[in-house]
Design an enzyme around this catalytic site. Structure first.
Site, PDB file in Angstrom:
ATOM      1  N   ARG A  12       0.742  -1.102  -0.230  1.00 49.73           N
ATOM      2  CA  ARG A  12      -0.031  -0.308   0.030  1.00 49.73           C
ATOM      3  C   ARG A  12       0.768   0.902  -0.339  1.00 49.73           C
ATOM      4  NH1 ARG A  12      -3.182  -0.576   4.921  1.00 49.73           N
ATOM      5  NH2 ARG A  12      -0.913  -1.420   6.014  1.00 49.73           N
ATOM      6  N   ILE A  14       3.007   4.789  -0.451  1.00 51.01           N
ATOM      7  CA  ILE A  14       4.103   4.974  -0.224  1.00 51.01           C
ATOM      8  C   ILE A  14       5.174   3.116  -1.112  1.00 51.01           C
ATOM      9  CG2 ILE A  14       6.677   5.748  -0.213  1.00 51.01           C
ATOM     10  CD1 ILE A  14       5.654   7.572   1.725  1.00 51.01           C
ATOM     11  N   ASP A  85       1.783   6.000  17.883  1.00 57.62           N
ATOM     12  CA  ASP A  85       1.260   7.775  18.516  1.00 57.62           C
ATOM     13  C   ASP A  85       1.111   7.525  20.081  1.00 57.62           C
ATOM     14  OD1 ASP A  85       2.959   8.038  15.742  1.00 57.62           O
ATOM     15  OD2 ASP A  85       1.038   9.319  15.174  1.00 57.62           O
ATOM     16  N   GLN A 138       8.076  15.272  16.031  1.00 56.95           N
ATOM     17  CA  GLN A 138       6.765  15.626  16.649  1.00 56.95           C
ATOM     18  C   GLN A 138       5.890  15.159  17.112  1.00 56.95           C
ATOM     19  OE1 GLN A 138       4.297  16.700  14.248  1.00 56.95           O
ATOM     20  NE2 GLN A 138       2.176  16.085  15.174  1.00 56.95           N
ATOM     21  N   GLY A 140       3.972  13.083  20.270  1.00 54.77           N
ATOM     22  CA  GLY A 140       3.508  11.552  19.676  1.00 54.77           C
ATOM     23  C   GLY A 140       4.522  10.601  18.994  1.00 54.77           C
ATOM     24  N   GLN A 141       5.863  11.247  18.443  1.00 54.31           N
ATOM     25  CA  GLN A 141       5.702  10.116  17.898  1.00 54.31           C
ATOM     26  C   GLN A 141       7.538  10.298  18.335  1.00 54.31           C
ATOM     27  OE1 GLN A 141       5.422  11.359  13.433  1.00 54.31           O
ATOM     28  NE2 GLN A 141       4.135   9.513  13.801  1.00 54.31           N
ATOM     29  N   TYR A 144       8.569   7.337  16.696  1.00 53.18           N
ATOM     30  CA  TYR A 144       8.604   6.854  15.211  1.00 53.18           C
ATOM     31  C   TYR A 144      10.044   7.632  14.989  1.00 53.18           C
ATOM     32  CZ  TYR A 144       6.746   7.585  10.384  1.00 53.18           C
ATOM     33  OH  TYR A 144       6.899   8.254   9.026  1.00 53.18           O
ATOM     34  N   PRO A 174       9.690  11.700   2.857  1.00 57.26           N
ATOM     35  CA  PRO A 174       8.388  12.698   3.013  1.00 57.26           C
ATOM     36  C   PRO A 174       8.087  13.065   4.411  1.00 57.26           C
ATOM     37  CG  PRO A 174       8.386   9.864   2.667  1.00 57.26           C
ATOM     38  CD  PRO A 174       9.812   9.968   3.659  1.00 57.26           C
TER      39      PRO A 174
HETATM   40  N1  CAA Z   1       2.117  20.941  19.477  1.00 58.47           N
HETATM   41  C1  CAA Z   1       2.172  20.927  20.819  1.00 58.47           C
HETATM   42  N2  CAA Z   1       1.614  20.594  21.404  1.00 58.47           N
HETATM   43  C2  CAA Z   1       0.666  19.771  20.597  1.00 58.47           C
HETATM   44  C3  CAA Z   1       0.173  18.905  19.601  1.00 58.47           C
HETATM   45  C4  CAA Z   1       1.113  19.786  18.873  1.00 58.47           C
HETATM   46  N3  CAA Z   1       1.156  19.353  17.203  1.00 58.47           N
HETATM   47  N4  CAA Z   1      -0.321  18.156  20.001  1.00 58.47           N
HETATM   48  C5  CAA Z   1      -1.197  17.529  20.217  1.00 58.47           C
HETATM   49  N5  CAA Z   1      -0.709  18.371  21.279  1.00 58.47           N
HETATM   50  C6  CAA Z   1      -0.888  18.806  22.603  1.00 58.47           C
HETATM   51  C7  CAA Z   1      -2.242  19.009  23.500  1.00 58.47           C
HETATM   52  O1  CAA Z   1      -2.793  20.077  22.850  1.00 58.47           O
HETATM   53  C8  CAA Z   1      -2.378  18.293  25.117  1.00 58.47           C
HETATM   54  O2  CAA Z   1      -1.825  19.262  25.508  1.00 58.47           O
HETATM   55  P1  CAA Z   1      -2.811  19.503  27.110  1.00 58.47           P
HETATM   56  O3  CAA Z   1      -2.710  18.748  27.719  1.00 58.47           O
HETATM   57  O4  CAA Z   1      -2.086  20.497  27.800  1.00 58.47           O
HETATM   58  O5  CAA Z   1      -4.044  20.176  26.401  1.00 58.47           O
HETATM   59  C9  CAA Z   1      -1.495  17.079  24.298  1.00 58.47           C
HETATM   60  O6  CAA Z   1       0.062  17.888  23.839  1.00 58.47           O
HETATM   61  C10 CAA Z   1      -1.795  15.828  24.938  1.00 58.47           C
HETATM   62  O7  CAA Z   1      -2.618  15.889  23.847  1.00 58.47           O
HETATM   63  P2  CAA Z   1      -4.453  14.657  24.255  1.00 58.47           P
HETATM   64  O8  CAA Z   1      -4.905  15.010  24.855  1.00 58.47           O
HETATM   65  O9  CAA Z   1      -4.688  14.948  22.257  1.00 58.47           O
HETATM   66  O10 CAA Z   1      -3.429  13.598  24.046  1.00 58.47           O
HETATM   67  P3  CAA Z   1      -3.947  11.982  23.671  1.00 58.47           P
HETATM   68  O11 CAA Z   1      -2.594  11.359  24.088  1.00 58.47           O
HETATM   69  O12 CAA Z   1      -4.884  12.408  22.769  1.00 58.47           O
HETATM   70  O13 CAA Z   1      -2.910  11.927  21.866  1.00 58.47           O
HETATM   71  C11 CAA Z   1      -1.035  12.053  19.676  1.00 58.47           C
HETATM   72  C12 CAA Z   1      -1.724  12.319  21.143  1.00 58.47           C
HETATM   73  C13 CAA Z   1      -1.137  10.641  19.808  1.00 58.47           C
HETATM   74  C14 CAA Z   1      -0.094  12.717  19.724  1.00 58.47           C
HETATM   75  C15 CAA Z   1      -2.739  12.444  19.256  1.00 58.47           C
HETATM   76  O14 CAA Z   1      -2.244  13.999  19.014  1.00 58.47           O
HETATM   77  C16 CAA Z   1      -2.013  11.957  17.354  1.00 58.47           C
HETATM   78  O15 CAA Z   1      -2.182  10.941  17.481  1.00 58.47           O
HETATM   79  N6  CAA Z   1      -1.163  13.574  17.127  1.00 58.47           N
HETATM   80  C17 CAA Z   1      -0.677  13.329  15.467  1.00 58.47           C
HETATM   81  C18 CAA Z   1       0.515  12.490  15.275  1.00 58.47           C
HETATM   82  C19 CAA Z   1       1.370  12.671  14.296  1.00 58.47           C
HETATM   83  O16 CAA Z   1       0.626  13.579  13.443  1.00 58.47           O
HETATM   84  N7  CAA Z   1       1.498  11.558  13.054  1.00 58.47           N
HETATM   85  C20 CAA Z   1       1.506  11.526  12.271  1.00 58.47           C
HETATM   86  C21 CAA Z   1       1.491   9.866  11.622  1.00 58.47           C
HETATM   87  S1  CAA Z   1       1.684   9.826  10.265  1.00 58.47           S
HETATM   88  C22 CAA Z   1       3.151   9.583  10.075  1.00 58.47           C
HETATM   89  O17 CAA Z   1       3.889   9.137  11.153  1.00 58.47           O
HETATM   90  C23 CAA Z   1       3.659   9.577   8.928  1.00 58.47           C
HETATM   91  C24 CAA Z   1       4.547  10.395   8.020  1.00 58.47           C
HETATM   92  O18 CAA Z   1       6.011  10.049   8.270  1.00 58.47           O
HETATM   93  C25 CAA Z   1       4.725  12.547   8.223  1.00 58.47           C
END
Ligand code: CAA
Length: 237
Positions: A12, A14, A85, A138, A140-141, A144, A174
């Site tokens: 799937r 990329i 994540d 990033q 949550g990562q 990763y 990417p």
């Molecule tokens: N910058 C700063 N703070 C952030 C933020 C960001 N981008 N995203 C979330 N936060 C903060 C929130 O505001 C929150 O703060 P408070 O507790 O003070 O309110 C705190 O982080 C926790 O956020 P959540 O309550 O949403 O926490 P969670 O545990 O439910 O989820 C998470 C956190 C798992 C990181 C979720 O936000 C998420 O899935 N984010 C996306 C992460 C991402 O971009 N992954 C990429 C996947 S694709 C990939 O990886 C391909 C690639 O190569 C690019």
């Protein structure tokens, strides 16, 4: 006959786009994937092989099969990757281990088996798929980002080891790409991320595949240890 290419994570996203692109350029492409799919794949020169890149014996068996059917592997694209994540304080050990095992140790498992032959034959192209998040970080990562930053270090070290052997080793990094992996990001979070991307949209898998094919070309022999960023301006190294 066309050069033989092996692509991991070929079912799937990329990886699939890379297979299609390389096949369109006349490469004979084999694909590994954690789960086999029975969908017809005219881009592949042999059926998609079920292989978990964290399983070293399975990798050895899969590569033997490819080389027996298609011949020595000239091009390796290490694309297989997963995300689990979570904020670090909530990240289960399994989420850390799984991401490091696939996204980083998988490169060791597969490349080690392929690179010796490339060195002996005096030709090879290895292209590793990194990520913008391994460069900029990033939320949550931690897993990763650490693995993908590791991919870039691995690329540079292996490039040095192979530079005099006709084998180049590069990375394509990417940005957020329109794949199932990115579709799994919560929609409101993804909207915020897209708003941060200067080009204002996700990449199409074909746009990443084109860059992989560029580095996999015979003519790319003077590019090695490089990371080609394809991220819509999201991170400028
Ligand atoms: N910058 C700063 N703070 C952030 C933020 C960001 N981008 N995203 C979330 N936060 C903060 C929130 O505001 C929150 O703060 P408070 O507790 O003070 O309110 C705190 O982080 C926790 O956020 P959540 O309550 O949403 O926490 P969670 O545990 O439910 O989820 C998470 C956190 C798992 C990181 C979720 O936000 C998420 O899935 N984010 C996306 C992460 C991402 O971009 N992954 C990429 C996947 S694709 C990939 O990886 C391909 C690639 O190569 C690019």
């Amino acid at each position: 006959m066309g050069r033989v290419a092996l692509v991991t994570g070929a079912a799937r996203g990329i990886g699939r786009a890379v297979c299609e692109r390389l096949a369109a350029e006349g490469r004979r492409v084999a694909g590994l994937n954690l789960r086999r799919s029975h969908e017809p794949r005219p881009d592949l020169a042999m059926p998609l092989i079920e292989c978990d890149v964290t399983d070293r014996d399975a990798c050895a068996r899969a590569i033997d099969r490819v080389e027996a059917e298609l011949g020595p592997i000239d091009i390796l694209v290490n694309n297989a990757g997963v995300t689990h994540d979570a904020m670090l304080h909530k990240m289960a050990p399994e989420a850390w281990d799984a991401v490091l095992a696939v996204d980083l140790t998988g490169l060791y498992n597969v490349s080690r088996l392929v690179v010796a032959g490339m060195r002996e034959r005096g030709f090879g192209r290895i292209v590793n798929v990194a990520s913008v998040n391994g460069q900029k970080g990033q939320v949550g990562q931690t897993n990763y980002a650490a693995a993908k930053a590791g991919v870039i270090g691995f690329t540079k070290a292996l490039a040095l080891e192979c530079a005099r052997k006709g084998v180049t080793v590069n990375a394509v990094s990417p940005g957020y790409t329109d794949t199932e992996m990115v579709a799994a990001v919560p929609p409101e979070v993804l909207q915020r991320i897209i708003a941060e991307i200067p080009v204002g949209r996700l990449a199409r898998p074909e746009e990443i595949a084109r860059c992989v094919a560029f580095l996999a070309a015979d003519e790319a022999g003077f590019i090695t240890g490089e990371t080609l960023n394809v991220n819509g301006g999201h991170y400028m190294a």
